[in-house]
Design a protein around this motif. Structure first.
Motif, mmCIF file in Angstrom:
data_model
loop_
_atom_site.group_PDB
_atom_site.id
_atom_site.type_symbol
_atom_site.label_atom_id
_atom_site.label_comp_id
_atom_site.label_asym_id
_atom_site.label_seq_id
_atom_site.Cartn_x
_atom_site.Cartn_y
_atom_site.Cartn_z
ATOM 1 N N GLU A 1 0.931 -1.388 0.100
ATOM 2 C CA GLU A 1 0.268 -0.354 0.297
ATOM 3 C C GLU A 1 1.029 1.388 -0.052
ATOM 4 O OE1 GLU A 1 -4.184 0.828 1.766
ATOM 5 O OE2 GLU A 1 -2.437 0.856 3.788
ATOM 6 N N ARG B 1 1.384 3.935 -3.335
ATOM 7 C CA ARG B 1 1.145 4.579 -2.699
ATOM 8 C C ARG B 1 1.796 5.579 -2.992
ATOM 9 N NH1 ARG B 1 -2.472 5.685 2.294
ATOM 10 N NH2 ARG B 1 -2.511 7.973 2.113
ATOM 11 N N GLU C 1 -1.748 3.000 -9.313
ATOM 12 C CA GLU C 1 -3.380 2.654 -8.290
ATOM 13 C C GLU C 1 -3.362 0.715 -7.760
ATOM 14 O OE1 GLU C 1 -7.866 2.354 -9.248
ATOM 15 O OE2 GLU C 1 -6.645 3.330 -10.721
#
Length: 533
Positions: free
Chosen positions: A95, A99, A104
């Motif tokens: 994640e 990010r 995405e």
């Protein structure tokens, strides 16, 4: 970028106190030589199987062409949406990686039925999923995989073409996945989940989503030699000594993004540090803060502030703080080294997680027994209230109950807010943290559930038992079945919440449980009430 660490005040004193002995003991070179004796005889067996992360930048290189080939193959078929089903380090590392890179990746690390339903119903025709589970038996990821398999079949899609598995060799998940025809990537079994960013657990989902994983590994590899050097200038030794070596120890580590280009680093650092150090009544609890969070301006003697800045050489630490800079891959390796140092200084094994299982077992018991729902002590509008008797008895308003919980906060304690809710659909719940921190005048953490059970949950039960817990659950209007399981997602997340509350109360810590019977109206009511605290 090069990693830089700057200290001031008590952090500098802590570094001076421990650096020379760490260098004399050749801690850094022995760590990168995978010496399992660094944390004492009791930790030796576990450590001997958990130090592969020190060389992961090199060991993981052969994965790169395989991941890129699969990504290109999927995209050629119009499959460009990647969903990661994982918990703890398996989800938090990819994640923050994606990010930060602006890539995405949909991360599904919840059992909230609204959040799961949204994930499985969105753009299913262009979706592939990565199911990450080291043990292969994680109930959350197994349930998520089943939900997606059902959705793929309903859309006329063969699940075997869309499901990618990351697991350890020989796990039950590997065997079942190969039989089902899924694509399987095997991770290094000598790396624990929270140290797995540079292994298949980080690289497969991030790489399929579009991250340049070759460059990412190269960045981490570029600082390995510096971190393995037995020198008082080693930034890993310096950071580890600064966060764990104060006298007395500063239990709370405020992680502040203050000019860094890294997005969401605190969430990853939270699980790495809390799960590694929170045991035997000791540990460090990261508190993810903004630059204007209440804690920063308060006199909290056991809170150490660590700022992630653009360049710690140009903006050195002042006051009583730590400044850290560097690229994401560099910092991931840096903080892993620092946590290993902290484990030795604190006197614990940083590679086990003895208390994580307790909440899982309590949830399984509730699922097996299917008891009648516990009646609320009282309900005010869209919030039903339950909890420890000393917190809730005699009250009829939510704000009274919150004040009652905070009144039980020890002088050296903390507040943990745990939101068993849809973090994508209800991000406003995170606003609660700041309101509570203004009132508590002590460190306040906020965790989305059940993912925090695989990170800070270890500290809650294994660290100093000085926490008070505000648990928020939601009653969703629509549930979601799980194929071939006797429970739904709604029943699973309720059992997880109740199970964890039972374990915390069993350890003598107070819990206030607020159920938002209407998630939207309840959130508005709760935020409005807390504005008055």
């Amino acid at each position: 970028m090069a990693i830089k660490v700057s200290t001031s005040g008590s952090a500098t004193d802590a570094a001076k106190r421990h650096l020379e002995s760490l260098v004399e003991a050749k801690f850094a070179s022995r760590l990168f030589a995978e010496d399992p004796t660094l944390w004492g005889p009791a930790a030796e067996d576990e450590s001997s199987k958990r130090l592969g992360w020190t060389n992961a930048a090199k060991v993981s290189q052969p994965l790169v062409p395989e991941i890129i080939a699969l990504r290109d193959s999927l995209r050629a078929k119009g499959i460009d949406r990647i969903v990661l089903c994982g918990m703890g380090g398996s989800s938090l590392a990819p994640e923050v990686m994606t990010r930060t890179a602006g890539v995405e990746l949909d991360v599904l690390d919840s059992t909230n039925p609204a959040q799961v339903r949204r994930a499985v119903e969105q753009d299913i025709e262009r979706t592939a999923i990565v199911v990450s589970s080291k043990s292969g038996s994680t109930v959350e990821t197994d349930s998520q995989r089943r939900a997606f398999a059902t959705a793929f079949e309903a859309a006329g899609i063969d699940p075997a073409e869309r499901i990618v598995i990351v697991t350890d060799p020989g796990s039950p998940l590997e065997t079942a996945s190969r039989e089902a025809g899924y694509t399987v990537f095997l991770a290094d079994p000598n790396v624990g989940g929270r140290f797995s960013a540079l292994t298949a657990f980080g690289l497969v989902p991030a790489g399929l989503a579009g991250l340049d994983i070759d460059a990412f590994l190269a960045e981490a590899g570029s600082v390995a030699a510096e971190l393995a050097e037995d020198s008082t200038q080693n930034p890993g030794l310096l950071l580890g000594a600064a966060i764990a070596g104060t006298d007395p120890i500063k239990t709370f580590l405020g992680v502040v993004a203050d000019g860094t280009s890294i997005v969401g680093f605190g969430d990853w650092a939270e699980q790495l540090i809390a799960e590694s150090t929170g045991k035997e009544g000791k540990g460090l609890l990261p508190v993810v803060l903004d630059t204007d969070s209440p804690e920063i301006g308060l006199p909290i003697p056991d809170l150490q502030i660590a700022r992630l800045v653009a360049d710690a050489a140009e903006t050195p630490a002042v006051g009583d703080e730590i400044n850290v800079s560097g690229g994401l891959a560099e910092q991931m390796l840096l903080w892993e080294v620092a946590v290993s140092v902290a484990g030795q200084i604190i006197g614990i094994n940083p590679f086990d997680q003895p208390d994580v299982e307790s909440a899982k077992a309590a949830a399984r018991e509730l699922l097996d027994a299917t008891p009648e729902p516990e009646a609320p002590v009282f309900q005010q509008d869209a919030i039903a209230v339950r909890g420890t008797a000393s917190v809730v008895d005699g009250h009829t308003e939510v704000l009274e109950a919150i004040e009652s919980l905070l009144a039980q906060l020890p002088e050296n304690g903390y507040v943990a807010i745990q939101a068993y809710a849809d973090r994508i659909g209800q991000p406003e719940l995170a606003e609660i943290r700041e309101f509570v921190a203004h009132r508590a005048r002590r460190p306040v953490t906020f965790g989305w559930a059940p993912r925090f059970l695989h990170s800070t949950g270890q500290f809650h039960k294994g660290g100093p038992r000085v926490g008070v817990f505000l648990q928020i659950t939601t009653r969703e209007s629509v549930d979601l079945a799980i194929e071939d399981r006797p429970f739904t997602f709604g029943e699973l997340i309720q059992a997880q919440a109740a199970g964890d509350a039972n374990v915390l109360e069993g350890h003598g810590m107070p819990v206030l449980r607020l159920e938002l019977t209407d998630p939207v109206a309840g959130a508005e009511q709760l935020i409005a009430a807390l504005r008055n605290v």
